[in-house]
Design an enzyme around this catalytic site. Structure first.
Site, mmCIF file in Angstrom:
data_model
loop_
_atom_site.group_PDB
_atom_site.id
_atom_site.type_symbol
_atom_site.label_atom_id
_atom_site.label_comp_id
_atom_site.label_asym_id
_atom_site.label_seq_id
_atom_site.Cartn_x
_atom_site.Cartn_y
_atom_site.Cartn_z
ATOM 1 N NE ARG A 10 -4.361 7.861 -4.784
ATOM 2 C CZ ARG A 10 -3.356 7.445 -4.012
ATOM 3 N NH1 ARG A 10 -3.118 6.154 -3.876
ATOM 4 N NH2 ARG A 10 -2.597 8.322 -3.386
ATOM 5 C CB SER A 12 -0.130 10.121 -6.388
ATOM 6 O OG SER A 12 -0.253 8.716 -6.550
ATOM 7 C CE LYS A 80 0.380 0.164 0.777
ATOM 8 N NZ LYS A 80 -0.323 1.255 1.464
ATOM 9 C CG ASP A 81 -4.070 2.073 -0.860
ATOM 10 O OD1 ASP A 81 -3.650 1.908 0.294
ATOM 11 O OD2 ASP A 81 -3.441 2.680 -1.745
ATOM 12 C CB THR A 123 4.576 5.566 9.912
ATOM 13 O OG1 THR A 123 3.700 4.795 9.072
ATOM 14 C CG2 THR A 123 4.263 5.236 11.360
ATOM 15 C CB SER A 125 0.848 2.788 8.293
ATOM 16 O OG SER A 125 0.539 1.461 8.677
ATOM 17 N NE ARG A 128 4.150 0.985 6.239
ATOM 18 C CZ ARG A 128 3.889 1.644 5.130
ATOM 19 N NH1 ARG A 128 3.642 2.960 5.163
ATOM 20 N NH2 ARG A 128 3.864 1.015 3.960
ATOM 21 C CE LYS A 129 0.863 5.705 17.454
ATOM 22 N NZ LYS A 129 -0.266 6.661 17.640
ATOM 23 N NE ARG A 145 -2.518 10.454 4.865
ATOM 24 C CZ ARG A 145 -3.730 10.951 4.707
ATOM 25 N NH1 ARG A 145 -4.438 11.337 5.740
ATOM 26 N NH2 ARG A 145 -4.250 11.057 3.495
ATOM 27 N N GLY A 146 0.744 12.251 2.923
ATOM 28 C CA GLY A 146 1.122 12.870 1.658
ATOM 29 C C GLY A 146 1.671 11.836 0.688
ATOM 30 C CG ASN A 147 3.187 13.224 -3.079
ATOM 31 O OD1 ASN A 147 4.266 13.467 -2.556
ATOM 32 N ND2 ASN A 147 2.551 14.118 -3.832
ATOM 33 C CB VAL A 148 6.508 8.591 -2.404
ATOM 34 C CG1 VAL A 148 7.966 8.241 -2.109
ATOM 35 C CG2 VAL A 148 5.629 7.349 -2.273
#
Length: 524
Positions: A10, A12, A80-81, A123, A125, A128-129, A145-148
């Site tokens: 990717r 990113s 993890k993705d 978040t 996720s 996490r939520k 959402r989005g990149n870091v």
């Protein structure tokens, strides 16, 4: 000429960082490489949380296609993705040594809000939520959402107290702020912190090259976590956490499954000696499934999907489990039954011929009288289940037919005598009395129970409705339009539905299970 290994990634910042680590290690082993950045669906669609997109492998699919098209030789992913089942023809070629496995809370000012009743955490996720709400049930969790980089920017530009990131992600690209703490109480996503390399199954040369990058301990631990995830049938749409690590020649595992709102939580832990650990994932997954995990997963799977079939009769849990995975069903009783008082004069003398067309009639009779008092010489029934109930609670059935019309025709030809007692509802819709009267058979109708319409308004997105009697059709139409498919339990019900619905389908046998089978046939 040496092969140039094309590395798909990717585009990113984090993905490129990870790809460059793989590139550096391969070039350190003397191989020539080329980075091939590819934009993925997960990067493009930023207006919805991942779990609402309904796509597994959202960050991997584009790279999978590029590999199968031979545009790249290997792909680099955050493990993890990656879906637990890889596409046909693609295999895991290596897992690099794992980084920080933790989730990290980045806060704006200080940590004092953790003790407050109200706070806002961001978040994207669901895992996490759910874990955050399990620990802090009065807090509010918003989507992020989005990149870091963009997520850190959104944190600063919104009235949020903090946001949750993968520690490995913000650490690898040097963006971890001082205002950050690791959440060691939060169980990470399966394989979080690990980098994976995939290759084509039949590209033995590239697979042999990548094998030198593999870190065995990381491979063992992430394989356990991903097997656990697979066994629970989870993905990015389920709040599942899992972590395995090796210490003192022992494999330690902890896993969790939560409801999406964090109100329900099922935990499991397990320790096995290294070498005896191969059943640990299945054991822990089964542990959770047997303690309510199956019901929880079903609720999660259907929670974000709209109901597409509605049943006009409440379904049992065992009946719900019979539906195809494409069916999201809801149900309610559109008919309410109240039993009438049946006057003793009707049973003063033995009744020679009795017609019973429903289980409601049986219950009404037994509410008024004991089985001994119900002295019927010949009992004629509609439906196999009605017959079973009559013979279990009242007495032997002389004959049964699948619907009232067929029973009437039988009685005209074979019944002894010229009169019959018919225990029925106030909303009798069948042709039976008319057919008998036309053939000089006297019908004494006794209203055994009352049928009352009690429909609910259903969403316009409903594609099909399950009907079990003409009354359920009439009740449904009091509050809803006739649209979609009418799945009917029998011909009498279908006859009523055909007055209103363009597409009417009839079950093979008059049972709820057969109507469910009819629905499944449409969605397969």
């Amino acid at each position: 000429m040496p092969k140039i290994i094309k590395i798909g990634t990717r585009d990113s910042e984090l993905a490129l960082w990870q790809a460059k680590i793989v590139q550096s290690q391969l070039e350190g082993l003397g191989h020539k490489t080329q980075l091939v950045p590819v934009k993925s669906t997960g990067d493009i669609v930023l207006d919805k949380p991942l779990y609402e997109l309904g796509i597994t492998g959202i960050f991997t699919r584009t790279l999978d296609i590029a590999m199968l098209n031979n545009d790249i030789d290997i792909a680099v992913h955050s493990l993890k993705d990656v879906p637990t089942i890889l596409p046909k023809g693609i295999v895991q070629a290596a897992v690099l040594k794992r980084g920080n496995v933790n989730d990290t809370l980045v806060f704006k000012h200080n940590e004092e809000f953790l003790a407050s009743k109200e706070a806002i955490i961001a978040t994207g996720s669901l895992r996490r939520k759910a874990q955050w709400l399990n620990r802090y049930p009065t807090h509010t969790v918003v989507d992020l959402r989005g990149n870091v980089n963009s997520r850190l920017e959104k944190l600063q530009n919104n009235d949020w107290n903090g946001a949750i990131f993968a520690a490995a992600g913000i650490g690898r690209i040097g963006l971890r702020p001082e205002e950050a703490i690791n959440l060691d109480w939060m169980i990470p996503a399966p394989a979080q912190g690990a980098i994976m390399v995939t290759a084509l199954e039949d590209d033995l040369e590239v697979r042999a090259i990548c094998k030198a990058l593999n870190h065995e301990e990381t491979e063992i631990c992430t394989s356990i976590e991903r097997t656990f995830l697979n066994k629970l049938e989870g993905g990015c749409s389920a709040p599942i956490g899992a972590l395995a690590y090796i210490k003192n020649e022992e494999v330690n595992f902890k896993g969790v499954l939560l409801s999406t709102d964090g109100s329900k939580r099922i935990d499991v832990t397990r320790v096995k000696k290294l070498g005896e650990h191969h059943d640990i994932a299945n054991y822990c997954a089964n542990f959770i499934i047997e303690r309510g995990g199956k019901r929880l997963m079903d609720a999660i799977k259907h929670g974000n999907r709209k109901t597409n079939v509605y049943s006009t009769k409440s379904l049992t849990e065992s009946q719900r489990l019979l539906f195809h995975e494409k069916v999201v069903v809801d149900s309610a009783d559109f008919i309410k039954i109240s039993f009438n008082r049946i006057h003793p004069r009707f049973l003063k003398n033995e009744i020679r011929n009795v017609i019973i067309t429903s289980k409601n009639t049986v219950e009404s009779l037994l509410t008024n009288y004991s089985a001994v008092e119900l002295q019927f010489k010949n009992i004629y029934c509609v439906g196999r289940r009605t017959k079973q109930l009559v013979e279990k609670k009242i007495g032997k059935v002389a004959h049964t037919e699948p619907n009232a019309k067929k029973l009437a025709k039988y009685l005209v030809e074979f019944m002894e005598g010229t009169d019959v007692t018919y225990f029925c509802s106030n909303l009798r819709l069948d042709d039976l009395p008319g057919i008998l009267a036309d053939n000089n058979i006297k019908v004494n109708e006794i209203e055994a129970y009352q049928t009352k319409f009690d429909a609910v308004k259903v969403d316009d997105t409903i594609e099909g409705v399950m009907f079990y009697s003409p009354s359920t059709v009439q009740s449904y139409l009091e509050k809803n339009r006739a649209q979609g498919i009418a799945f009917c339990i029998g011909e009498t019900t279908a006859k009523e539905a055909q007055k209103h619905f363009d597409d009417v389908r009839i079950a093979k046998v008059p049972t709820v299970e057969s109507v469910i089978e009819l629905v499944n046939e449409y969605y397969v």
